[in-house]
Design an enzyme around this catalytic site. Structure first.
Site, PDB file in Angstrom:
ATOM      1  N   HIS A  62       6.974   2.431   1.889  1.00 53.11           N
ATOM      2  CA  HIS A  62       6.286   1.317   1.243  1.00 53.11           C
ATOM      3  C   HIS A  62       7.090   0.030   1.402  1.00 53.11           C
ATOM      4  CE1 HIS A  62       4.765   4.953  -0.712  1.00 53.11           C
ATOM      5  NE2 HIS A  62       3.699   4.268  -1.108  1.00 53.11           N
ATOM      6  N   SER A  91       1.225   4.627   4.427  1.00 56.48           N
ATOM      7  CA  SER A  91       1.588   3.524   3.539  1.00 56.48           C
ATOM      8  C   SER A  91       2.400   2.446   4.242  1.00 56.48           C
ATOM      9  CB  SER A  91       2.373   4.066   2.332  1.00 56.48           C
ATOM     10  OG  SER A  91       1.570   4.934   1.564  1.00 56.48           O
TER      11      SER A  91
END
Length: 380
Positions: free
Chosen positions: A324, A234
């Site tokens: 993230h 991610s």
């Protein structure tokens, strides 16, 4: 002969008559760009050095500045009006309008694009992630939430705070995924966004951006979420996505992405959520993750919720979500600089060196943090 004073410039009309009288075999696309460049200066003259750069397929910062400051007049219609193109050339044209905001840049990329080298980095990373996931899925007989399996965290690829001395884990965790949903989400974005970006900006820039997001993600987790492991790519995916979205926003008027407003809203806000359901066979630790869609803010929110309030009690630590956010920050800062400097040298830009210095300072701080902070704070 046409420039007896050796100024390096001649008039456009003189150059046009020279080309016509001698029937010079010049690329029509390059001639169009040269005329547009001449229209960008005050006297409307053709520069010899710019002619040499064009013929040798070399772009310079002065060329781009002249086009940006000039009238941007193109002798022919825009690239979208070209007909009779094959499937691959239509795809290249689509990529040009998807990634580049300036018509001149699009035409330059379209006519200069070569199939070699192909965009192999994102394809290789995605294929490796799929192979690793299939191997662990078959070995553990578990395809959803593999982190709940006691053998999963023993993998030498997973980033785990207890094994942070094994430095390769700060990068190799990108090959491990929680389940089919996370793998599918990352693979889809890597192919849909990463491959076009690599086609335009090259393997070196995009691989550097992706790996910078991956490394920033694991180091950020080691600082802000010291007890959590980390799996998935991610960090790199969000670096690519945030850089591309930021580039679209910064060049909104010039971008010609199909349905760009709708796509921006879907990317930033919308999400599709399926409530977690027990798998039935795994007991209280077996539950399915929600199905992610191409959403940024809602996907991060889902990851935060699963980190601190899982639907069912977990038998092990929940993977962190900080990768993230770290990847998004890398993409907006460093990635935006990379994507806005198409075909220009990064080393000539002051902003690039400032961002690189900032990133290096963060890496240095994170290394010292991992060496000393865990023992000083007594983190378990």
């Amino acid at each position: 002969q046409l420039d007896p004073e050796n100024t390096g410039f001649i008039g456009v009309e003189t150059f046009a008559s020279l080309v016509h009288s001698h029937e010079l075999p010049l690329d029509p696309a390059k001639l169009d760009m040269l005329v547009a460049l001449a229209q960008g200066n005050d006297e409307g003259q053709v520069c010899y050095q710019e002619l040499v750069d064009l013929i040798s397929s070399k772009r310079s910062s002065s060329f781009k500045r002249a086009i940006a400051n000039g009238q941007r007049a193109l002798p022919r219609d825009v690239l979208l009006d070209e007909t009779g193109l094959g499937f691959y050339k239509r795809f290249v044209r689509y990529v040009a309008y998807e990634i580049l905001p300036c018509e001149m840049d699009r035409r330059w990329y379209f006519y200069q694009h070569r199939t070699c080298p192909p965009p192999v980095f994102m394809a290789a990373v995605t294929l490796t992630q799929i192979i690793v996931f299939l191997c662990y899925g078959a070995r553990l007989n578990k395809w959803v939430l593999q982190t709940y399996h006691p053998e999963y965290m023993k993998s030498p690829l997973v980033y785990h705070p207890g094994h942070r001395a094994r430095a390769w884990r700060f990068l190799t965790y990108m090959f491990m995924h929680v389940g089919l949903e996370q793998l599918g989400f990352n693979a889809l974005l890597q192919l849909m966004i990463g491959v076009p970006l690599e086609m335009v900006h090259g393997i070196l820039r995009i691989s550097f951006l992706y790996l910078a997001g991956v490394l920033a993600g694991s180091l950020t987790v080691s600082i802000t979420d010291m007890r959590a492991p980390l799996v998935g790519g991610s960090g790199g995916v969000y670096a690519l996505c945030s850089a591309h979205l930021a580039n679209v926003v910064m060049n909104w008027a010039g971008m010609r992405c199909p349905y760009k407003l709708l796509r921006m809203v879907l990317a930033l806000v919308c999400s599709e959520y399926a409530p977690p359901t027990p798998s039935g066979r795994e007991g209280r630790a077996g539950w399915a993750q929600p199905l992610p869609c191409p959403a940024v803010s809602s996907e991060v929110g889902r990851a935060v919720w699963l980190r601190f309030s899982p639907p069912l009690p977990a038998s092990g630590p929940q993977p962190s979500f900080m990768a993230h956010l770290a990847g998004a920050i890398v993409g907006i800062s460093m990635g935006l600089t990379i994507l806005r400097s198409y075909e220009e040298s990064l080393q000539d830009q002051c902003g690039w060196w400032v961002l690189l210095l900032s990133y290096g300072t963060f890496l240095l701080f994170a290394v010292f943090w991992n060496i000393f902070a865990y023992d000083l704070l007594g983190a378990q």
